[in-house]
Design a protein around this motif. Structure first.
Motif, PDB file in Angstrom:
ATOM      1  N   VAL A  66      37.536 -14.373  26.187  1.00 34.04           N
ATOM      2  CA  VAL A  66      36.291 -13.332  25.540  1.00 34.04           C
ATOM      3  C   VAL A  66      34.845 -13.961  25.905  1.00 34.04           C
ATOM      4  CG1 VAL A  66      36.065 -12.866  22.617  1.00 34.04           C
ATOM      5  CG2 VAL A  66      38.604 -14.262  23.551  1.00 34.04           C
ATOM      6  N   SER A  67      33.593 -12.780  25.970  1.00 35.34           N
ATOM      7  CA  SER A  67      32.710 -13.584  25.781  1.00 35.34           C
ATOM      8  C   SER A  67      32.231 -12.815  25.136  1.00 35.34           C
ATOM      9  CB  SER A  67      32.109 -12.982  27.517  1.00 35.34           C
ATOM     10  OG  SER A  67      32.502 -11.408  27.629  1.00 35.34           O
ATOM     11  N   THR A  68      30.932 -13.139  25.214  1.00 33.92           N
ATOM     12  CA  THR A  68      29.783 -12.583  24.199  1.00 33.92           C
ATOM     13  C   THR A  68      27.991 -12.953  23.774  1.00 33.92           C
ATOM     14  OG1 THR A  68      29.090 -12.186  21.413  1.00 33.92           O
ATOM     15  CG2 THR A  68      29.515 -14.031  22.355  1.00 33.92           C
ATOM     16  N   ALA A  69      27.185 -12.214  23.218  1.00 35.30           N
ATOM     17  CA  ALA A  69      25.777 -12.817  23.805  1.00 35.30           C
ATOM     18  C   ALA A  69      25.014 -12.620  23.032  1.00 35.30           C
ATOM     19  CB  ALA A  69      24.811 -12.139  25.913  1.00 35.30           C
ATOM     20  N   GLY A  70      23.146 -12.287  22.591  1.00 38.68           N
ATOM     21  CA  GLY A  70      23.000 -11.959  22.199  1.00 38.68           C
ATOM     22  C   GLY A  70      21.641 -12.688  21.731  1.00 38.68           C
ATOM     23  N   LEU A  71      20.918 -13.248  20.955  1.00 36.89           N
ATOM     24  CA  LEU A  71      19.371 -13.167  20.710  1.00 36.89           C
ATOM     25  C   LEU A  71      19.496 -14.334  19.802  1.00 36.89           C
ATOM     26  CD1 LEU A  71      16.809 -10.111  20.925  1.00 36.89           C
ATOM     27  CD2 LEU A  71      17.173 -12.102  22.766  1.00 36.89           C
ATOM     28  N   GLY A  72      18.920 -15.067  18.954  1.00 35.38           N
ATOM     29  CA  GLY A  72      18.862 -16.110  18.069  1.00 35.38           C
ATOM     30  C   GLY A  72      17.369 -16.332  17.615  1.00 35.38           C
ATOM     31  N   VAL A  73      17.447 -16.864  16.843  1.00 31.23           N
ATOM     32  CA  VAL A  73      15.542 -17.540  16.063  1.00 31.23           C
ATOM     33  C   VAL A  73      16.528 -18.562  15.268  1.00 31.23           C
ATOM     34  CG1 VAL A  73      15.045 -16.421  14.552  1.00 31.23           C
ATOM     35  CG2 VAL A  73      15.416 -15.290  15.189  1.00 31.23           C
ATOM     36  N   ARG A  74      15.681 -19.488  15.835  1.00 31.95           N
ATOM     37  CA  ARG A  74      16.020 -21.380  15.311  1.00 31.95           C
ATOM     38  C   ARG A  74      14.470 -22.066  14.965  1.00 31.95           C
ATOM     39  NH1 ARG A  74      19.405 -24.435  19.650  1.00 31.95           N
ATOM     40  NH2 ARG A  74      21.625 -23.785  20.046  1.00 31.95           N
ATOM     41  N   PHE A  75      15.052 -22.739  13.995  1.00 34.18           N
ATOM     42  CA  PHE A  75      13.601 -23.125  13.429  1.00 34.18           C
ATOM     43  C   PHE A  75      13.836 -24.701  14.027  1.00 34.18           C
ATOM     44  CE2 PHE A  75      14.388 -18.926  11.269  1.00 34.18           C
ATOM     45  CZ  PHE A  75      13.296 -18.157  11.059  1.00 34.18           C
ATOM     46  N   SER A  76      14.951 -25.210  13.520  1.00 32.48           N
ATOM     47  CA  SER A  76      15.583 -26.248  14.347  1.00 32.48           C
ATOM     48  C   SER A  76      16.985 -26.035  14.352  1.00 32.48           C
ATOM     49  CB  SER A  76      15.460 -27.326  12.548  1.00 32.48           C
ATOM     50  OG  SER A  76      15.895 -26.749  12.034  1.00 32.48           O
ATOM     51  N   ASP A  77      17.281 -27.543  14.416  1.00 28.60           N
ATOM     52  CA  ASP A  77      18.588 -27.776  14.858  1.00 28.60           C
ATOM     53  C   ASP A  77      19.526 -27.866  13.876  1.00 28.60           C
ATOM     54  OD1 ASP A  77      18.000 -28.881  17.293  1.00 28.60           O
ATOM     55  OD2 ASP A  77      18.905 -30.922  17.077  1.00 28.60           O
ATOM     56  N   ARG A  78      19.262 -27.235  12.597  1.00 33.98           N
ATOM     57  CA  ARG A  78      20.020 -27.401  11.903  1.00 33.98           C
ATOM     58  C   ARG A  78      19.754 -26.006  10.932  1.00 33.98           C
ATOM     59  NH1 ARG A  78      21.771 -32.402   9.122  1.00 33.98           N
ATOM     60  NH2 ARG A  78      21.348 -33.803   9.949  1.00 33.98           N
ATOM     61  N   LEU A  79      18.555 -25.076  10.829  1.00 35.57           N
ATOM     62  CA  LEU A  79      18.814 -24.276  10.720  1.00 35.57           C
ATOM     63  C   LEU A  79      18.723 -22.495  12.297  1.00 35.57           C
ATOM     64  CD1 LEU A  79      18.555 -21.765   8.469  1.00 35.57           C
ATOM     65  CD2 LEU A  79      15.630 -22.194   7.982  1.00 35.57           C
TER      66      LEU A  79
END
Ligand SMILES: [Zn+2]
Length: 1010
Positions: free
Chosen positions: A952-965
Motif C-alpha cells: 500500500v502507498s499514499t502521499a499528501g501534505l501536512g500542516v504541523r504546528f509541533s510534534d504533538r499537533l
C-alpha cells in the motif's frame, strides 16, 4: 628521641626532594602595544614577553595560546563545544562575525624561531627553542599580531556594534607546572589557567572611547578624561537625565561617531595572570572608593555603563565596594588599586571576570545586577589571586566564589527572598515563598540529584552538561562549603580560608592543596567533603529514628541511611525556634545525642537547611500527636516547593472532556514538587456528566536513585476510568466505561554526559483492562516490555523503540470489529526507528524517515484484528492498552474518528487495514523550505492479510504546528487503499490530525538535559 628520629628521616627526605620537585611557578612579563581599528573590528599590535623558567627542567619548547583562532572555523574546540551545547552561533556565523589571529612572526631574543600550530587545535601553537631554556633562565619572545574581533554573540571576545570586549586576545604561554604543560584550546564552558607576571599595555584608539582595563592607568590625560566623565554622569543623575529612557530613547542607545584623532593610553599591573580591556564611546562613569577591613588601604572603584542602563547601575559603586569589603574580610585583603565593573553584552553567562575588571551582561533588575557584580568581583580572589586550574577543577573558583556570594547575600540581606522574587516572575504566584538566595543553589542542586542526573564536582569543565555546570560546579560546591562553614562555625572557617589565601595567593593551588590547608588549620579529617561530596555523586540522607523527652534530658536517635559518612546537626526547637544544637561527628550508622533541656517540642536535622541533602522529609520529629515523625500536613493551590518540615500537598480544580463523558468536573491532588519526593502521587477524581458516574485517573509511584549507570528506578501503579464509546444494545446506544490498572517499573538509563547524546529507558508494565457496559464485558490482562532510545543532536536525531506485548483477552460482545465471545492469547513484537535530519541551514527544516516492523509471535484461540497491527487505524485500534489520550476512542464517524496515532503503521492517510501477522511500513515527512509549517509526506506499507502480502502507498501534505499537533491532507492513495474506503467518502472525512497529549509514544522520552 626527637633527634634520633630526625637523623633517620633526614637522608630520606633529602632523596625525596632530589627526585621530585617542590612547588614552582613560571613568570611571564608582557609588554604589548595595540591599536583598535573600529571600522574593521581589527586589532593590530606588537607583543613582547619575558619568560622565566623557574622549574628544574630544561624546556625545549613553549606552548602559546592563540585563542582568537577559536572563532576561526567550525573545526575548533570552541565551535565543537558550542555545537554540543546546541548553540549554532559560530557554526552558522557569517565570515565577518568570525574571528582569528594572524600576521604572527615569533622571535626569541630577537632571532627567528620555528613555530607550528598544534595539530588538533589552531588556537594553540608551539615555539621550538633553538637552545633549551635552562632552569632559572629567561628568554624574550616577540611577535607582531593582528586580531580580527569576532561577533560578541559567540563567546567572550567580541564586538557588539561599536562596543568592544577585548578578552583572551593576545598570544599567551600556557602554564607549565609540576604536571607539565597545560596547553588548552579556548572554550565557552570551561575557563582558564595562566601564569602570573606583569603587564605593560598601551592601547591606541579613537579619542572618544571610554576604556576600562586590567591594571593601573598611567596616562594623566586619560585619568582627567575619566574624571570629566564622572562629573557629567554625576550631573546627569542629579538632573534626572536618565529618568526616562523613552524620553531620550534612541539618543541614549546610539553610538557617537568615532573621533578621527587618536589617543594612546597605558596600563601597568604586577601579580596578575591576564589582561582584558573594554571600550565603548557611550560609557557613563561612576567612581568611588572602599577602605579595606584589615590593612585600611583605599581601593578605587569604577563603574562604566551605557546610558540606557543608568537607572539600573546607579548603585553599582555600592555593590563593588561591599563586595570588595566582605571578600577582603572573609578571605584576605584585596591587593590591587582598583576594582572595576563594565556593562557589556556577554554571551558566556551573566558576567565574566578578569583581573581588576569584570564585564557584566544584561541584568534584569538591580538585585540581579548586585549579585552578578558581587560574584564577578569575588573572582578577583577565586581565580585572580588564587589562580587554580579552572579548566580541570572549575569548582575551586566558581564553587568557592558561590559560597562567598551566598554568604554576602545572607550577611547584607538576612531576610532576602531572592529565590521567591525570581520564582514569582517566572511561575506566577505559585507557592515558592520564603526562599532566599541560598535556596536557589539548594533547589537547583537537589533537583538534579533527586532525578539522578547530577555529575560529580570534580570533573573537567567540558564534560558537564550545561545545566550541571551551573547546578554542580557553582551550586553544589557552594552548598558543600556552606555546610563546612556551618559545621566549623564562622571563626574557624574564616581562619582556614585566610590560611589558604595567605599560603596560595599569586600561586596555582591544586585540590590537594586546599584540602591540606583546611585540614591542617582545623585538625579535622575532611575526607567526607573532599572525597565523597566532591569526587562522587553519592547522596547524603540522615533520618531521625526516634526521640524521647525524659525527666531531665532529651535524647534523639539519628540514622545514616545515605551513602556518605558526614557530620550532621541535630536541632532542638520550641515554638519554631532553634534552642539547642548538637553536631554528630562522622562515624556510626546510628547515633544518639542527648540534649540538656526537656522543654522542646520538635527535633529537626539541619533545621537551617545547610546540608546538601536531597531528601529532607525524614528530618523531623514532633512531640505532638500519634505519629511523631510525620511532618505537618499542608495543602496548597496548584504547586510550590518542597518545604522543609512540611508534608507538602497541592490541589487544583480540573475539568476534562471527551465524547462519552462530555464534561468532567473534579480536582487534581498531587505532591509533585522540588526537590522531588521519593513517593509521588497524582489523583484526579472527576464526575462525568455524560455517564453520571466517577471518572478520572490516579498514579502513585516510588522512585530512587541507585548507583552507577541508572538515573532512577520508579515503581508505580496507574489507574484510570473514563467513558468508552457506545455499547450497541437492543435498547439503543448506551454509554460504556473502561477501567485500567497498570503497575509499572521504569529504569531511566544512562547518566548524563555532554558527549553522549543518547538516553534510554526500559519499562515493564502490567495491564488489567475492563470494558463494561450493560451487556458488554471485555477484559484484557497482559504485560508489555518497552525499550526506548533517543539520540538527540542538532542536525541529527534518532528515536528508536522496541515493544513486546503479551495479551490475554476475553471479549463477550461486539466491539472494535470483533464479534464475541472470543478468547485469545497472543504475543506481538513492534520495532520502530526514526531518523530526523535538519537539512535546511539555520531555518531548522527537517526531513524524517521512520521504519516500523510489527510481528505477531504467537496466538492461541481467535486471531482478533483488534490485537494486531493497524496501518493507519481509525480511533483506538492502535491503542489496545489505553495508554493514549483520545477524545473519541470508538467513534465511527465525525471529527474524533479522524484522530490518528503515530505508532504502529504510522500512515497519515486513513486506512482500515489491520493484520494479525506481519507489517512493515516506512513513513517519510519533509518540511518544505521557505514555507512555514507545511510539509509533504509519503507512506509505504506491506502487511500480510489472509496469508498474502499486500503493498500500500499514499502521499499528501501536512500542516504541523509541533510534534504533538498536525493535520494531514491526502493527495494520492494506491488503488487497494482507495478501494478500502467506505463508499461515498467525502474528501473532508479523509483529513486526519494528530493531537498527542500524552507523549507516551514508544520512543518519545524525557528532554535531553533535564
Ligand atoms: Zn563565576
Amino acid at each position: 628521641m626527637k633527634h634520633l628520629l630526625f637523623v633517620i628521616i633526614a637522608p630520606f627526605s633529602f632523596s625525596l626532594s632530589a627526585n621530585s620537585q617542590t612547588y614552582f611557578q613560571q613568570e611571564v612579563d608582557y609588554r604589548i602595544d595595540v591599536q583598535l581599528y573600529d571600522q574593521e573590528n581589527i586589532l593590530r599590535g606588537f607583543e613582547e614577553f619575558d619568560y622565566k623558567n623557574n622549574s628544574k627542567d630544561a624546556l625545549a619548547f613553549i606552548y602559546v595560546h592563540l585563542w582568537p583562532n577559536g572563532y576561526k572555523n567550525n573545526e575548533t574546540a570552541l565551535a565543537k563545544q558550542l555545537y554540543l551545547m546546541d548553540d549554532m552561533s559560530l557554526e552558522y556565523a557569517a565570515e565577518g562575525d568570525r574571528g582569528y589571529i594572524d600576521s604572527l612572526g615569533f622571535k626569541v631574543d630577537g632571532k627567528d624561531v620555528s613555530w607550528m600550530y598544534d595539530a588538533d587545535h589552531v588556537d594553540i601553537c608551539k615555539i621550538e627553542l633553538a637552545e633549551p631554556l635552562k632552569p632559572g633562565e629567561s628568554i624574550t619572545v616577540s611577535t607582531p599580531f593582528k586580531v580580527k574581533i569576532p561577533s560578541g554573540d559567540i563567546s567572550r571576545l567580541g564586538f557588539v556594534e561599536e562596543s568592544y570586549q577585548v578578552t583572551q586576545w593576545y598570544p599567551k604561554p600556557a602554564v607549565y607546572d609540576l604536571d607539565g604543560w597545560h596547553q588548552m584550546p579556548y572554550l565557552t564552558q570551561g575557563e582558564f589557567y595562566s601564569e602570573y607576571g606583569t603587564f605593560d599595555v598601551s592601547i591606541t584608539l579613537p579619542k572618544n572611547y571610554v576604556v576600562g582595563a586590567t591594571g593601573d592607568l598611567q596616562t594623566a590625560s586619560e585619568i582627567e578624561f575619566l574624571n570629566e566623565r564622572v562629573k557629567t554622569t554625576t550631573a546627569n543623575f542629579k538632573d534626572d537625565k536618565f529618568s526616562s529612557e523613552t524620553k531620550f530613547g534612541r539618543a541614549l542607545r546610539s553610538f557617537p561617531e568615532s573621533d578621527t584623532a587618536l589617543k594612546t593610553i597605558r596600563f601597568t599591573q604586577k601579580d596578575v595572570h591576564d589582561f582584558a580591556w573594554f571600550a565603548d564611546k557611550r560609557f557613563e562613569v561612576l567612581k568611588g572608593e572602599v577602605e579595606l577591613p584589615n590593612s585600611g588601604e583605599i581601593v578605587t572603584s569604577w563603574a562604566m555603563f551605557v546610558p540606557h542602563h543608568s537607572k539600573l547601575w546607579e548603585n553599582a559603586i555600592e555593590y563593588l565596594n561591599d563586595a570588595t569589603h566582605y571578600y577582603s574580610l572573609w578571605n584576605g585583603d584585596y591587593p590591587y588599586k582598583h576594582v572595576t565593573a563594565v556593562d557589556g553584552t556577554i554571551s558566556a553567562g551573566g558576567g565574566m571576570e578578569y583581573p581588576n575588571i569584570t564585564v557584566i551582561g544584561n541584568a534584569g533588575s538591580k538585585e540581579e545586577l548586585e549579585v552578578v557584580i558581587v560574584h564577578e568581583v569575588g573572582h578577583n580572589w577565586f581565580y585572580g589571586l588564587l589562580g587554580s586550574n579552572e579548566r580541570d577543577h572549575a569548582w575551586m573558583d566558581e564553587g568557592l566564589n558561590t559560597l562567598n556570594e551566598i554568604r554576602y547575600m545572607q550577611t547584607k540581606y538576612p531576610n532576602n527572598k531572592r529565590m521567591s522574587d525570581m520564582a514569582s516572575g517566572i511561575v506566577g504566584k505559585l507557592h515558592f515563598e520564603d526562599l532566599n538566595h541560598h535556596h536557589m543553589s539548594d533547589l537547583t542542586f537537589s533537583m538534579m540529584s533527586s532525578y539522578g542526573i547530577d555529575q560529580p564536582i570534580e570533573l573537567g569543565s567540558n564534560d558537564y552538561t550545561p545545566v550541571n555546570y551551573g547546578a554542580i560546579v557553582y551550586a553544589k560546591t557552594g552548598l558543600v562549603f556552606m555546610y563546612l562553614k556551618d559545621y566549623l562555625e564562622d571563626a574557624e572557617f574564616d581562619k582556614a580560608m585566610q590560611a589558604y589565601y595567605d599560603e596560595w595567593h599569586y600561586k596555582h593551588p591544586q585540590p590537594a592543596d586546599i584540602r591540606k590547608t583546611i585540614e591542617k588549620e582545623t585538625g579535622k579529617d575532611l575526607g567526607w567533603l573532599f572525597e565523597d561530596l566532591i569526587q562522587t555523586t553519592k547522596q547524603i540522607d540522615y533520618k531521625i529514628k526516634s526521640a524521647k523527652i525524659g525527666e531531665t534530658t532529651s535524647t534523639v536517635k539519628v540514622k545514616n541511611i545515605g551513602q556518605i559518612n558526614s557530620p550532621v546537626r541535630v536541632d532542638a526547637l520550641s515554638f519554631g525556634q532553634v534552642r539547642e544544637s548538637i553536631w554528630i561527628e562522622p562515624g556510626e550508622k546510628v547515633s544518639e545525642v542527648t540534649f540538656k533541656g526537656t522543654s522542646y517540642d520538635q527535633f529537626v536535622l539541619d533545621a537551617n537547611r545547610q546540608m546538601p541533602e536531597a531528601n529532607r522529609n525524614n528530618n523531623y520529629w514532633t512531640k505532638k500527636g500519634l505519629f511523631h515523625r510525620t511532618e505537618p500536613f499542608k495543602m496548597e493551590l496548584i504547586g510550590g516547593d518542597n518545604e522543609g518540615n512540611n508534608w507538602n500537598n497541592f490541589w487544583m480544580p480540573a475539568i476534562g472532556v471527551n465524547t462519552y463523558d462530555k464534561f468532567m468536573i473534579g480536582a487534581i491532588f498531587h505532591n509533585q514538587t522540588l526537590p522531588k519526593n521519593k513517593l509521588e502521587y497524582t489523583l484526579a477524581p472527576m464526575f462525568s456528566i455524560g455517564r453520571l458516574n466517577l471518572a478520572g485517573f490516579g498514579d502513585i509511584n516510588y522512585s530512587w536513585v541507585p548507583a552507577k549507570n541508572i538515573r532512577t528506578i520508579t515503581l508505580g501503579v496507574l489507574g484510570k476510568t473514563f467513558g468508552n464509546g457506545l455499547e450497541f444494545s437492543t435498547e439503543g446506544n448506551v454509554p460504556a466505561t473502561y477501567y485500567t490498572v497498570q503497575p509499572y517499573l521504569n529504569f531511566e538509563l544512562g547518566k548524563p554526559n555532554v558527549h553522549k547524546f543518547y538516553k534510554h529507558r526500559l519499562q515493564l508494565k502490567g495491564h488489567y483492562i475492563l470494558e463494561k457496559g450493560v451487556a458488554l464485558e471485555n477484559s484484557l490482562s497482559g504485560a508489555s516490555l518497552n525499550y526506548g532510545f533517543k539520540y538527540n543532536k542538532r542536525v541529527h536525531s534518532i528515536n528508536a523503540g522496541l515493544r513486546l506485548d503479551y495479551y490475554d483477552a476475553i471479549n463477550n460482545s461486539n466491539t472494535g470489529g470483533v464479534v464475541g465471545p472470543l478468547s485469545s492469547d497472543l504475543m506481538n513484537l513492534g520495532i520502530e526507528f526514526e531518523y530526523t535530519l535538519e537539512y535546511w541551514d539555520r531555518k531548522n527544516k527537517t526531513i524524517s524517515i521512520r521504519a516500523f516492523m510489527g510481528q505477531n509471535l504467537f496466538s492461541n484461540g481467535t486471531k482478533a484484528d483488534r490485537y494486531g497491527f493497524a496501518l493507519g487505524g481509525q480511533t483506538g485500534t492502535q491503542d489496545v492498552t489505553y495508554e493514549q489520550y483520545m477524545f473519541g476512542r470508538n467513534q465511527a464517524s465525525g471529527l474524533w474518528n479522524n484522530q490518528r496515532l503515530e505508532n504502529q503503521g504510522g500512515f497519515k492517510t486513513t486506512s482500515d487495514f489491520v493484520t494479525n501477522g506481519s507489517m512493515f511500513t516506512t513513513n517519510i515527512y519533509a518540511e518544505l523550505p521557505y514555507i512555514p509549517i507545511i510539509g509533504a509526506y509519503a507512506d509505504f506499507g506491506m502487511f500480510d492479510q489472509a496469508g498474502t502480502m499486500q503493498t500500500v502507498s499514499t502521499a499528501g501534505l501536512g500542516v504541523r504546528f509541533s510534534d504533538r499537533l498536525g493535520i494531514y491532507f491526502p493527495l494520492y492513495e494506491s488503488d487497494n487503499l482507495k478501494a478500502s474506503f467506505l463508499d461515498g467518502i467525502k474528501y473532508g472525512e479523509k483529513i486526519r490530525f494528530t493531537l498527542n497529549l500524552s507523549g507516551i509514544s514508544l520512543s518519545k522520552l524525557i528532554p535531553r538535559f533535564l
